[in-house]
Design a protein around this motif. Structure first.
Motif, PDB file in Angstrom:
ATOM      1  N   THR A 137      -1.628   9.413  12.461  1.00 26.78           N
ATOM      2  CA  THR A 137      -0.904   8.914  11.298  1.00 26.78           C
ATOM      3  C   THR A 137      -1.830   8.003  10.519  1.00 26.78           C
ATOM      4  O   THR A 137      -2.354   7.025  11.048  1.00 26.78           O
ATOM      5  N   PHE A 138      -2.072   8.359   9.256  1.00 34.10           N
ATOM      6  CA  PHE A 138      -2.993   7.611   8.400  1.00 34.10           C
ATOM      7  C   PHE A 138      -2.354   7.459   7.027  1.00 34.10           C
ATOM      8  O   PHE A 138      -1.950   8.455   6.414  1.00 34.10           O
ATOM      9  N   LEU A 139      -2.215   6.229   6.554  1.00 33.98           N
ATOM     10  CA  LEU A 139      -1.596   5.921   5.266  1.00 33.98           C
ATOM     11  C   LEU A 139      -0.209   6.532   5.118  1.00 33.98           C
ATOM     12  O   LEU A 139       0.187   7.017   4.069  1.00 33.98           O
ATOM     13  N   THR A 150       1.631  11.550  -4.239  1.00 35.07           N
ATOM     14  CA  THR A 150       0.609  12.487  -4.721  1.00 35.07           C
ATOM     15  C   THR A 150      -0.779  11.853  -4.659  1.00 35.07           C
ATOM     16  O   THR A 150      -1.745  12.518  -4.318  1.00 35.07           O
ATOM     17  N   ARG A 151      -0.864  10.557  -4.955  1.00 32.21           N
ATOM     18  CA  ARG A 151      -2.165   9.883  -4.852  1.00 32.21           C
ATOM     19  C   ARG A 151      -2.631   9.824  -3.400  1.00 32.21           C
ATOM     20  O   ARG A 151      -3.808  10.013  -3.112  1.00 32.21           O
ATOM     21  N   ILE A 180      -6.609  14.427   1.462  1.00 26.99           N
ATOM     22  CA  ILE A 180      -7.294  15.728   1.433  1.00 26.99           C
ATOM     23  C   ILE A 180      -8.783  15.530   1.212  1.00 26.99           C
ATOM     24  O   ILE A 180      -9.612  16.171   1.856  1.00 26.99           O
ATOM     25  N   LEU A 181      -9.137  14.619   0.328  1.00 31.23           N
ATOM     26  CA  LEU A 181     -10.544  14.335   0.091  1.00 31.23           C
ATOM     27  C   LEU A 181     -11.207  13.778   1.353  1.00 31.23           C
ATOM     28  O   LEU A 181     -12.316  14.183   1.711  1.00 31.23           O
ATOM     29  N   ALA A 182     -10.538  12.865   2.051  1.00 31.36           N
ATOM     30  CA  ALA A 182     -11.094  12.283   3.275  1.00 31.36           C
ATOM     31  C   ALA A 182     -11.265  13.338   4.355  1.00 31.36           C
ATOM     32  O   ALA A 182     -12.296  13.374   5.043  1.00 31.36           O
ATOM     33  N   ILE A 183     -10.303  14.218   4.522  1.00 31.76           N
ATOM     34  CA  ILE A 183     -10.405  15.268   5.530  1.00 31.76           C
ATOM     35  C   ILE A 183     -11.533  16.234   5.192  1.00 31.76           C
ATOM     36  O   ILE A 183     -12.301  16.646   6.053  1.00 31.76           O
ATOM     37  N   SER A 203      12.467   4.095  -8.725  1.00 25.46           N
ATOM     38  CA  SER A 203      12.019   4.003  -7.338  1.00 25.46           C
ATOM     39  C   SER A 203      11.570   5.366  -6.809  1.00 25.46           C
ATOM     40  O   SER A 203      10.517   5.484  -6.180  1.00 25.46           O
ATOM     41  N   LEU A 204      12.352   6.390  -7.083  1.00 25.65           N
ATOM     42  CA  LEU A 204      12.011   7.739  -6.635  1.00 25.65           C
ATOM     43  C   LEU A 204      10.737   8.245  -7.303  1.00 25.65           C
ATOM     44  O   LEU A 204       9.848   8.785  -6.640  1.00 25.65           O
ATOM     45  N   VAL A 205      10.626   8.043  -8.602  1.00 23.59           N
ATOM     46  CA  VAL A 205       9.439   8.498  -9.336  1.00 23.59           C
ATOM     47  C   VAL A 205       8.188   7.763  -8.846  1.00 23.59           C
ATOM     48  O   VAL A 205       7.133   8.378  -8.650  1.00 23.59           O
ATOM     49  N   ASN A 206       8.301   6.462  -8.635  1.00 22.78           N
ATOM     50  CA  ASN A 206       7.157   5.695  -8.122  1.00 22.78           C
ATOM     51  C   ASN A 206       6.746   6.159  -6.729  1.00 22.78           C
ATOM     52  O   ASN A 206       5.559   6.274  -6.430  1.00 22.78           O
ATOM     53  N   PHE A 207       7.733   6.424  -5.875  1.00 25.03           N
ATOM     54  CA  PHE A 207       7.415   6.890  -4.523  1.00 25.03           C
ATOM     55  C   PHE A 207       6.711   8.238  -4.567  1.00 25.03           C
ATOM     56  O   PHE A 207       5.696   8.451  -3.911  1.00 25.03           O
ATOM     57  N   LEU A 208       7.239   9.178  -5.351  1.00 26.64           N
ATOM     58  CA  LEU A 208       6.635  10.505  -5.443  1.00 26.64           C
ATOM     59  C   LEU A 208       5.254  10.443  -6.089  1.00 26.64           C
ATOM     60  O   LEU A 208       4.336  11.166  -5.689  1.00 26.64           O
TER      61      LEU A 208
END
Length: 80
Positions: free
Chosen positions: A12-14, A64-65, A71-74, A55-60
Motif C-alpha cells: 500500500t503506497f499513497l 487521478t494525480r 504508474i510513473l513510479a512503477i 468534496s467528490l470532485v476534489n477526491f476524484l
C-alpha cells in the motif's frame, strides 16, 4: 528462531494497493465503496449541496494525480 517471509506481493503506497505479481495498481475496497455510496446518495437525492459535490470532485481529481504518479513510479522501478 526468526520468522522468515518473502517480499510482500501487495504494497500500500499513497493510499493505493500496488500488486507486483499482477502489475496492477488498485484502489482499496473501502475507498471504492465510499466513492460508490457517495455517488449513489447524490443520485437518490433530489438536491445535493455544493460542499458534497466539491468534496467528490476534489477526491476524484486527487485520485487521478495519485494514479499518474504511481504508474510513473512503477514504470521507473520495473523498466529502468
Amino acid at each position: 528462531m526468526g520468522k522468515c517471509e518473502g517480499p510482500p506481493q501487495v504494497i500500500t503506497f499513497l493510499g493505493l494497493e500496488i500488486h507486483s505479481i499482477e502489475m496492477q495498481v488498485r484502489l482499496p475496497e473501502k475507498k471504492v465503496w465510499e466513492i460508490r455510496t457517495t455517488i449513489l446518495d447524490m443520485f437518490r437525492k433530489s438536491k445535493t449541496n455544493l460542499k458534497t459535490i466539491q468534496s467528490l470532485v476534489n477526491f476524484l481529481g486527487g485520485l487521478t494525480r495519485l494514479l499518474d504518479a504511481s504508474i510513473l513510479a512503477i514504470t521507473r522501478v520495473f523498466f529502468f
